[in-house]
Scaffold this active site. Sequence first.
Site, short mmCIF file in Angstrom:
data_model
loop_
_atom_site.label_atom_id
_atom_site.label_comp_id
_atom_site.label_asym_id
_atom_site.label_seq_id
_atom_site.Cartn_x
_atom_site.Cartn_y
_atom_site.Cartn_z
N HIS A 160 0.82 -1.21 0.00
CA HIS A 160 0.00 0.00 0.00
C HIS A 160 0.85 1.26 0.00
O HIS A 160 2.06 1.21 0.21
CB HIS A 160 -0.98 -0.01 1.18
CG HIS A 160 -0.33 -0.02 2.54
ND1 HIS A 160 0.17 1.12 3.13
CD2 HIS A 160 -0.15 -1.02 3.43
CE1 HIS A 160 0.65 0.83 4.33
NE2 HIS A 160 0.47 -0.48 4.53
N CYS B 146 3.16 -4.90 6.69
CA CYS B 146 2.77 -4.51 5.34
C CYS B 146 3.95 -3.93 4.58
O CYS B 146 4.95 -3.51 5.16
CB CYS B 146 1.63 -3.50 5.38
SG CYS B 146 0.04 -4.21 5.86
#
Length: 195
Positions: free
Chosen positions: A155, A171
Amino acid sequence: MRLSRLPLLLAMITALAGCNFKGIPDPQVSARDTEWMAQVPTAEDDPRFGRYMIDDPTGEAPGTIVVDTKERQLYYVQPNKKAIRYGVAVGDEAYGWTGTASIARKAEWPDWNPPAEMKARWPHVQYTKGGPGNPLGARALYLYEGNKDTLYRIHGTNEPEKIGHAVSSGCIRMRNIDVIDLYNRVALNTKVIVR
C-alpha cells in the site's frame, strides 16, 4: 593530489556507465489523487529507493511481484529479463511476514480498519476513512493465500520519509506515486513473493 584521484574518478564513471537503470515516468493521476497527495508530507527522494527499470535480479516469471525485505525493494518482473524496481518500507523484525500470496483485491484510497492484534498493541489506532491522513495511502493491494486474507497489504503511505526502513507492522509500504504506478500495472491474482 587531485591527479591521484583521477584513476578513482574514472573507475567510478566506468562502473556507473555499465549500470542498466532507466527511470520510469510518473503515471497519470486523477484530480483527486493530485489534491490528496499534495496533503501528504513530502520526503527527500533517495535514489536508492527510486522507481527504475533494471535487469531482473529475481529469476521469477514476468508478471510476478517479488519483495526483498532485506534490501527494501519491490520488483515487478517484466518480459526480456527486466524488472521495475520500487523502494519500499517493510515490517520490522517482530512483525515481518514472508511467503507467497496473490492479489485478491485492489482499492483506491482505501479505508483502514486495523486488525485486532494491532489494536491490542497500540490502543490509539482506530478506523480511518480513506484520504490523505490514512496510513494505507493512495492504493492498496490485498494479499491472500488461497481464499484467506493474510491481513498484509502492499500500500501507499502517509509517511514517505520511512521508505527504505523496517518500520511497519508487516505490510509493504510504497510512496503514493509508486503504488499508483504498480496498481495500474498489476491484475487481480498477480503472484506476490515476499522474501
